[in-house]
Scaffold this motif. Structure first.
Motif, short mmCIF file in Angstrom:
data_model
loop_
_atom_site.label_atom_id
_atom_site.label_comp_id
_atom_site.label_asym_id
_atom_site.label_seq_id
_atom_site.Cartn_x
_atom_site.Cartn_y
_atom_site.Cartn_z
N PRO B 123 78.48 53.47 14.03
CA PRO B 123 79.33 52.43 13.43
C PRO B 123 78.96 52.33 11.96
O PRO B 123 78.11 51.53 11.57
N TRP B 124 79.58 53.14 11.11
CA TRP B 124 79.13 53.37 9.75
C TRP B 124 78.98 52.08 8.95
O TRP B 124 77.99 51.89 8.23
N LEU B 125 79.96 51.20 9.07
CA LEU B 125 79.89 49.95 8.31
C LEU B 125 79.27 48.83 9.12
O LEU B 125 79.06 47.74 8.62
N GLY B 126 78.99 49.12 10.41
CA GLY B 126 78.40 48.08 11.25
C GLY B 126 76.92 48.31 11.50
O GLY B 126 76.26 47.49 12.12
N ASP B 127 76.39 49.41 11.00
CA ASP B 127 74.97 49.72 11.19
C ASP B 127 74.23 49.25 9.94
O ASP B 127 74.49 49.74 8.84
N PRO B 128 73.30 48.30 10.08
CA PRO B 128 72.63 47.75 8.89
C PRO B 128 71.85 48.80 8.09
O PRO B 128 71.63 48.64 6.91
N ASP B 129 71.45 49.91 8.76
CA ASP B 129 70.68 50.95 8.04
C ASP B 129 71.59 51.92 7.30
O ASP B 129 71.13 52.64 6.42
N LEU B 130 72.87 51.95 7.68
CA LEU B 130 73.77 52.95 7.10
C LEU B 130 74.85 52.35 6.20
O LEU B 130 75.39 53.05 5.34
N ALA B 131 75.18 51.09 6.43
CA ALA B 131 76.36 50.51 5.77
C ALA B 131 76.30 50.63 4.24
O ALA B 131 77.29 50.97 3.59
N LEU B 132 75.13 50.33 3.66
CA LEU B 132 75.03 50.37 2.18
C LEU B 132 75.30 51.78 1.68
O LEU B 132 75.96 51.98 0.65
N TYR B 133 74.79 52.78 2.40
CA TYR B 133 74.97 54.18 1.97
C TYR B 133 76.40 54.63 2.20
O TYR B 133 76.95 55.45 1.45
N ALA B 134 77.04 54.09 3.25
CA ALA B 134 78.45 54.41 3.47
C ALA B 134 79.30 53.87 2.31
O ALA B 134 80.22 54.54 1.83
N ILE B 135 78.96 52.69 1.83
CA ILE B 135 79.67 52.13 0.68
C ILE B 135 79.38 52.97 -0.56
O ILE B 135 80.27 53.26 -1.36
N ALA B 136 78.11 53.37 -0.72
CA ALA B 136 77.73 54.20 -1.88
C ALA B 136 78.53 55.49 -1.88
O ALA B 136 79.01 55.96 -2.92
N PHE B 137 78.71 56.08 -0.70
CA PHE B 137 79.48 57.33 -0.60
C PHE B 137 80.91 57.12 -1.08
O PHE B 137 81.49 57.97 -1.76
N THR B 138 81.48 55.98 -0.70
CA THR B 138 82.86 55.69 -1.12
C THR B 138 82.95 55.58 -2.64
O THR B 138 83.88 56.10 -3.26
N ILE B 139 81.97 54.92 -3.24
CA ILE B 139 81.97 54.76 -4.70
C ILE B 139 81.80 56.11 -5.36
O ILE B 139 82.49 56.44 -6.33
N VAL B 140 80.89 56.93 -4.83
CA VAL B 140 80.68 58.27 -5.38
C VAL B 140 81.97 59.09 -5.26
O VAL B 140 82.37 59.78 -6.20
N TRP B 141 82.62 59.01 -4.11
CA TRP B 141 83.87 59.75 -3.90
C TRP B 141 84.90 59.39 -4.96
O TRP B 141 85.61 60.24 -5.49
N GLN B 142 84.95 58.10 -5.28
CA GLN B 142 85.97 57.67 -6.23
C GLN B 142 85.65 58.05 -7.66
O GLN B 142 86.55 58.42 -8.42
N TYR B 143 84.37 57.98 -8.06
CA TYR B 143 84.06 58.09 -9.49
C TYR B 143 83.39 59.39 -9.91
O TYR B 143 83.10 59.57 -11.08
N THR B 144 83.16 60.32 -8.97
CA THR B 144 82.56 61.59 -9.36
C THR B 144 83.42 62.32 -10.38
O THR B 144 82.90 62.98 -11.30
#
Lengths: 424, 266
Positions: B123-144
């Motif tokens: 659960p990418w956005l529901g896992d407390p250990d992964l959610a922040l990195y899932a959001i980081a990936f989205t930001i990287v995807w947009q601004y690379t």
């Protein structure tokens, strides 16, 4: 005609044309100034009811132009505050009854956002049970329209396919139902854990039986400092919530499932049950108009007669203290007190009208909920009696933390007790 | 521009609730609360983590893309446009699309299952250990793509005779990159790191749209916390104190980075 005469003639024609144009503008402006404009901010999750009211009001008041802005419940208070701060205040806004939410009657009145409507003719006629939640320090700020319930909506086709012929009436029966649905390859409970306001619903449904049925004066004792979340049946409610998780009654990905996805899951028959407020039933039917839904109180205890359900007055309308059209706004709130308006709103939102006497309106497949209501096995939504606007978001957060095993039940209850004590 | 900022900052020293017509002076009380607040501390840590991941990953991928698309590849103009396209999208639109893709049985889960890695589904956005990195990936995807464009501009400034000289000296690709190209990209690197850091530190849209700081407080950043304090809890003054704290952090970071990186340029 001489040159001089021709130039004067041109001037005369030009002046006449200008006069005609100006008079047309004057007539248009005059006609426009007869139209009254009202601006309203409403909550997206209740827009079906709002649309029904607006349609009826416009039919009865054709000279009124009523513009509605909607915002989802999680961002609603931000929109209100932003509009107030930018000198763009609406005339009308929705407020939740009682206290506890940032958009509640108490919090909005305390901040001076809404007007005292105690002098309005309808204020004396609010049914007694609902008067306290429409007031702050004895003054009335809104007219409650509907009362919703939190119940377990279930997809009747999924139940039939899994061979379940009756709804569970006790906690053990609920666990057994969950097991049967899992065996049938269905998600027993859809749960939009990723959307904060959804996290509270199962707790409220359980607390109705584990706390309020045992001690209906719990909220008053808590405000007086004689009890706390930690010392009450809230502990049992949180434990049972997590017992459902551990038993596999939720989807594996529930922590990352949104409110919208949970509606789709039950609408499409991927999930069997969904603990929700009945206001959202139109949204489920929009996803699948053919879905056949029933409802029953979530049984948090093993004695069927002690299973209670949360009932809460839904949001209603208040007049903004910075309204530009106060008299028309008050007229709209008075309209929402009429039988026609209450009926239109509650029909559109599958809620119970706040009229005297309260009519029997729930469909037959919701009979267990109607029975609980008629027998008085009901209690208000917990947050409506909380003393500040921080307890509710803390509740959202600790449920998510509990569900993802970041904290245990003790820690969750301590955080809620700590939030309860903050200044409101 | 300065006056509204100063006026806003004044509220951090008051008890204003954001709506009342008056506010009382309370001195440094809000800042003392900030220092004692576990939630604020956690929000600052999350903000720094998010920024670090975004700055490093976005610039690394941006540099690789720039190096690849600086060559005489036939489709390089099309590829440059494709990689830059997400930058032009609204951050909210990107956040909601990725939230949908990350959802249970969503596009990300389906892609993972398709390649036979079903066990890796989370659960990418529901896992407390992964959610922040899932959001980081989205930001990287947009601004690379943005970083790529800055690096490309830097690469375009390197004269061709520099490459010819290294070829004559017998340097291989890695040696050429390490000893010549990367040092000459110092100005572009400075710009990319400083801008990505500022954007990362004040990131709000994607975090709020995707998780609202959850699950629990696992992705709560300073911006989502100050939003909640100001607009949900009605403690506008404390929210402003958080904003002042964030501003000072951004200023300190930016100045330090510029100082270190400009020295490197010379």
């Amino acid at each position: 005609m001489t040159k001089k005469t021709r130039s004067w003639a041109k001037v005369a024609v030009g002046a006449a044309a200008l006069a005609v144009v100006l008079s047309v503008f004057a007539m248009t402006a005059t006609a426009g100034s007869n139209a009254t404009t009202l601006r309203m901010v409403a909550i997206t999750e209740h827009k079906d009811g709002v649309e029904a009211l607006v349609k009826l009001y416009k039919a009865k008041n054709p000279g009124v132009k009523l513009t509605v802005t909607v915002a989802p419940v999680d961002t609603y208070i931000t929109v209100i505050r932003a509009q107030l701060n930018s000198r763009n205040a609406p005339d009308l806004l929705m407020s939740y009854p009682g206290n506890g939410s940032a958009a509640s009657v108490v919090q909005l009145a305390k901040s001076g956002i809404t007007l005292d409507l105690s002098g309005e003719p309808w204020a004396k006629n609010i049914p007694a049970a609902f008067r306290p939640i429409a007031q702050y320090r004895g003054k009335t700020y809104t007219r409650p329209i509907s009362t919703g319930m939190i119940g377990t909506l279930y997809n009747r086709a999924v139940f039939r396919a899994a061979g379940i012929t009756s709804v569970p009436r006790t906690w053990n029966q609920l666990l057994s139902t969950c097991d049967k649905l899992k065996a049938a390859g269905k998600i027993p409970f859809a749960l939009g854990m990723a959307t904060p306001w959804n996290t509270q619903l199962i707790t409220y449904a359980l607390v109705a039986s584990t706390v309020m049925a045992r001690d209906p004066n719990f909220p008053q004792k808590q405000i007086a400092g004689r009890t706390t979340f930690s010392k009450s049946g809230w502990r049992e409610a949180f434990s049972k919530y997590m017992q459902l998780r551990d038993r596999g009654c939720f989807d594996k990905g529930a922590a990352g499932t949104t409110y919208e996805q949970s509606l789709t899951q039950i609408a499409n028959g991927d999930a069997a049950m969904l603990v929700q407020v009945f206001d959202i039933i139109p949204a489920i039917k929009a996803a699948n108009p053919k879905v056949d839904l029933g409802a029953f109180p979530l049984p948090g205890v093993n004695t069927a007669g002690k299973v209670w359900a949360p009932v809460g007055a839904g949001p209603s309308f208040a007049v903004s203290s910075r309204a530009s059209n106060v008299s028309e706004a008050k007229k709209f709130v008075a309209f929402t007190a009429t039988r026609a308006a209450v009926t239109a709103y509650t029909k559109a939102t599958n809620t119970i009208p706040i009229l005297t006497p309260i009519p029997r309106v729930l469909p037959k497949s919701f009979a267990p909920m109607q029975t609980a209501f008629n027998q008085g096995r009901i209690t208000f939504y917990m947050d409506q009696l909380w003393p500040n606007s921080q307890v509710q978001p803390t509740h959202f957060a600790v449920v998510q933390q509990l569900f993802t095993k970041q904290i245990n039940v003790d820690q969750a209850l301590k955080r809620m007790d700590s939030a309860y004590k903050r200044k409101g | 521009m300065l006056l509204p900022a100063i006026a806003s900052g004044w509220y951090a020293f008051t008890d204003w609730d954001g709506v009342s017509r008056s506010a009382s002076w309370i001195g440094l009380a809000n800042f003392r609360q900030l220092l004692d607040d576990d939630q604020a501390r956690s929000a600052f840590v999350n903000t720094l983590k998010l920024t670090l991941v975004v700055v490093v990953v976005q610039n690394a991928i941006g540099l690789l893309l720039a190096l690849g698309l600086h060559r005489a590849v036939r489709t390089r103009n099309v590829l440059r446009t494709l990689f830059f396209a997400p930058v032009a999208l609204s951050p909210l639109v990107v956040a909601y699309i990725w939230q949908f893709m990350y959802s249970s049985h969503g596009a990300v889960d389906q892609a993972i299952e398709t390649v036979g890695l079903g066990g890796a589904v989370r659960p990418w956005l529901g896992d407390p250990d992964l959610a922040l990195y899932a959001i980081a990936f989205t930001i990287v995807w947009q601004y690379t793509g943005y970083s790529m464009v800055i690096f490309l501009a830097g690469l375009e400034r390197i004269p061709d005779d520099v490459y010819e000289a290294t070829a004559i000296d017998g340097a291989n690709s890695w040696q050429r990159f390490r000893d010549i190209v990367f040092p000459l990209l110092a100005p572009a690197l400075t710009i990319n790191i400083v801008i990505a850091s500022i954007v990362g530190l004040k990131q709000f849209d994607q975090v709020f749209a995707m998780t609202q700081g959850g699950p629990g407080y696992a992705t709560e950043t300073v911006t989502t916390l100050l939003y909640k304090q100001a607009f949900v809890y009605g403690d506008y003054a404390y929210g402003t104190a958080l904003a002042v704290g964030l501003t000072l952090l951004v200023l300190a970071f930016s100045l330090l980075q510029i100082f270190v990186l400009r020295r490197r340029e010379t």
